[in-house]
Design an enzyme around this catalytic site. Structure first.
Site, PDB file in Angstrom:
ATOM      1  N   SER A   1       0.866  -1.161   0.000  1.00  0.00           N
ATOM      2  CA  SER A   1       0.000   0.000   0.000  1.00  0.00           C
ATOM      3  C   SER A   1       0.911   1.221   0.000  1.00  0.00           C
ATOM      4  CB  SER A   1      -0.870  -0.019   1.262  1.00  0.00           C
ATOM      5  OG  SER A   1      -1.580   1.190   1.391  1.00  0.00           O
TER       6      SER A   1
ATOM      7  N   LYS B   1      -2.930   5.036  -2.683  1.00  0.00           N
ATOM      8  CA  LYS B   1      -3.961   5.817  -2.024  1.00  0.00           C
ATOM      9  C   LYS B   1      -4.398   6.920  -2.982  1.00  0.00           C
ATOM     10  CE  LYS B   1      -3.940   3.894   2.090  1.00  0.00           C
ATOM     11  NZ  LYS B   1      -5.136   3.296   2.706  1.00  0.00           N
TER      12      LYS B   1
ATOM     13  N   GLU C   1     -10.947   0.498  -3.344  1.00  0.00           N
ATOM     14  CA  GLU C   1     -11.243   0.211  -1.941  1.00  0.00           C
ATOM     15  C   GLU C   1     -11.907   1.413  -1.278  1.00  0.00           C
ATOM     16  OE1 GLU C   1      -7.688  -1.272  -0.091  1.00  0.00           O
ATOM     17  OE2 GLU C   1      -8.472  -1.049   1.930  1.00  0.00           O
TER      18      GLU C   1
ATOM     19  N   LYS D   1      -9.485  -6.902   8.210  1.00  0.00           N
ATOM     20  CA  LYS D   1      -8.479  -6.438   9.172  1.00  0.00           C
ATOM     21  C   LYS D   1      -8.920  -6.972  10.519  1.00  0.00           C
ATOM     22  CE  LYS D   1      -7.036  -2.183   6.863  1.00  0.00           C
ATOM     23  NZ  LYS D   1      -7.293  -0.729   6.763  1.00  0.00           N
TER      24      LYS D   1
ATOM     25  N   GLY E   1      -3.707  -4.015   6.216  1.00  0.00           N
ATOM     26  CA  GLY E   1      -2.675  -3.676   7.194  1.00  0.00           C
ATOM     27  C   GLY E   1      -2.971  -2.334   7.827  1.00  0.00           C
TER      28      GLY E   1
HETATM   29  O1  OSB Z   1      -7.058   1.832   4.519  1.00  0.00           O
HETATM   30  O2  OSB Z   1      -5.861   0.106   4.364  1.00  0.00           O
HETATM   31  C1  OSB Z   1      -6.057   1.234   4.829  1.00  0.00           C
HETATM   32  C2  OSB Z   1      -3.009   2.326   6.853  1.00  0.00           C
HETATM   33  C3  OSB Z   1      -3.618   2.989   7.894  1.00  0.00           C
HETATM   34  C4  OSB Z   1      -4.979   3.105   7.910  1.00  0.00           C
HETATM   35  C5  OSB Z   1      -5.736   2.558   6.879  1.00  0.00           C
HETATM   36  C6  OSB Z   1      -5.135   1.872   5.850  1.00  0.00           C
HETATM   37  C7  OSB Z   1      -3.748   1.790   5.821  1.00  0.00           C
HETATM   38  C8  OSB Z   1      -3.013   1.172   4.730  1.00  0.00           C
HETATM   39  C9  OSB Z   1      -1.617   0.699   5.053  1.00  0.00           C
HETATM   40  O3  OSB Z   1      -3.391   1.110   3.587  1.00  0.00           O
HETATM   41  C10 OSB Z   1      -1.458  -0.752   4.932  1.00  0.00           C
HETATM   42  C11 OSB Z   1      -0.129  -1.158   5.505  1.00  0.00           C
HETATM   43  O4  OSB Z   1       0.834  -1.119   4.757  1.00  0.00           O
HETATM   44  O5  OSB Z   1      -0.068  -1.509   6.701  1.00  0.00           O
HETATM   45 MG    MG Z   2      -8.210   0.594   3.192  1.00  0.00          MG
END
Ligand code: OSB
Ligand code: MG
Length: 370
Positions: free
Chosen positions: A135, A163, A213, A262, A290
């Protein structure tokens, strides 16, 4: 299982690189770790609540008192047979799923160590290796993003997720697809759009994304069904799915075609398995999300990802992408083919570096049984 004590710790760790989503940027983490001592073993759990109540209403300062005043006492006076028995003991407390998950997952970890069994087996997993994606947050410039993508592709990652938010979406996707027409690519909006933007969101279809997403509100499922009918790209829900009933509602209404699981967001391994099972019954793939976890949470995500329904690469990536030094040994490593090998050792297969944890600890509270 005779629990003798439970300890809450806050550790502080700087990220190797800042992480930016549509709700903001983080440079360092405040992480709440839970450890459960039982019959000579210690199980660990990580609370995925953030530094701020932006991704979810929970944050570290809500999780700590909920654990201290309600969840820890419930375990210390209740009969804890296994990780599975935790949700019933916590049921009176509404919400606060990340706090619940931290403690429940520590109990699963302790249980696996007591039984001298790998956690992934105890959870019902079967995969001996899991596929990894990354990500990638919003960067200062599209050029920096392209550079990051190139690095992660070279490291072998099997899916790139970027993102997005209004102003950092189609323009960026144009550039990414121009350079890599065929990579497995997805986007995560963290609720940055509304249903007034259907025409705009329809334009994402041109980029052949694996998924988009959480495009709409974090507390909304039904309106995602309307959006899903209007676009070709598969919607994946993250924030909106709090438990197995949400997953079932989302799949019955056609609000998504993929689910991000999650373990913290759904309240622990027991509920995460249920969400997985609901998706399986609809023949819908899930993948493990994550939350910028330390090695403790990372190891738990790896164990969860061995369940059969985790058919898409997760946001489960190497320790070194986040930390100069992780708090577990070995660190999480991803092979050049983008896979993580699953250990046969008891528990998570990773050892918590307790001296390092102690050094990083800024507050600590221990609660003992009767
Ligand atoms: O939306 O998946 C998400 C991190 C913090 C809060 C929300 C999200 C995320 C990530 C990071 O996308 C995923 C990772 O590398 O841990
Ligand atoms: Mg997400």
């Amino acid at each position: 299982m005779k629990i003798s004590s439970i300890t809450l710790r806050e550790i502080q760790m700087s990220l190797v690189h800042f992480f930016e989503t549509s709700f903001g940027r983080v440079y360092s983490r405040r992480i709440l770790l839970v450890s459960v001592d039982a019959e000579g073993v210690r199980g660990w759990g990580e609370c995925t609540a953030g530094e701020d109540p932006y991704y979810s209403p929970e944050w570290i300062e809500s999780a700590w008192p909920i654990l201290k005043h309600y969840l820890v006492p419930a375990l210390l006076k209740g009969e804890v047979k296994s990780g599975r028995s935790c949700p019933a003991l916590f049921a009176r407390v509404r919400g606060h799923r990340m706090a619940k998950a931290a403690l429940e997952d520590a109990v699963w970890d302790a249980e696996a160590r007591l039984r001298q069994q790998p956690l992934w087996k105890l959870l019902g997993g079967s995969r001996r290796e899991i596929a990894c994606g990354v990500s990638i947050g919003i960067q200062d410039s599209p050029e920096q993003l392209l550079e990051k993508i190139a690095t992660e592709l070279a490291a072998g990652y099997r899916r790139i997720k970027i993102k997005v938010k209004p102003g950092w979406d189609l323009n960026v996707l144009e550039k990414v697809r121009a350079r890599w027409p065929d990579i497995v690519l997805s986007v995560d909006a963290n609720s940055a759009y509304t249903l007034d933007e259907v025409e705009h969101l329809r334009k994402f279809d041109a980029f052949k994304l694996l998924m988009i997403e959480q495009p709409l509100w974090d507390d909304e499922i039904y309106l995602h069904a309307r959006l899903q009918r209007a676009i070709q790209t598969a919607i994946c829900l993250d924030e909106s799915i709090h438990h197995a009933r949400d997953a079932n509602f989302a799949l019955e209404t056609g609000a998504c075609r993929i689910i991000n699981v999650k373990v913290g967001r759904v309240g622990g391994f027991t509920e995460a398995k249920k969400v997985h099972d609901v998706a399986q019954s609809h023949n819908v793939p899930v993948w493990c999300g994550g939350m910028l976890e330390s090695g403790v949470g990372r190891a738990h995500n790896i164990a969860l990802s061995t369940l059969e329904g985790f058919r898409l690469p997760g946001d489960v990536s190497a320790s070194k992408r986040y930390w100069k030094q992780d708090i577990i040994e070995p660190e999480v490593e991803v092979r050049p083919d983008g896979m993580i090998a699953i250990s046969d050792a008891p528990g998570t297969g990773y050892t918590v570096l307790e001296d390092l944890v102690q050094k990083l600890t800024v507050r600590e509270e221990t609660f003992r049984a009767g």
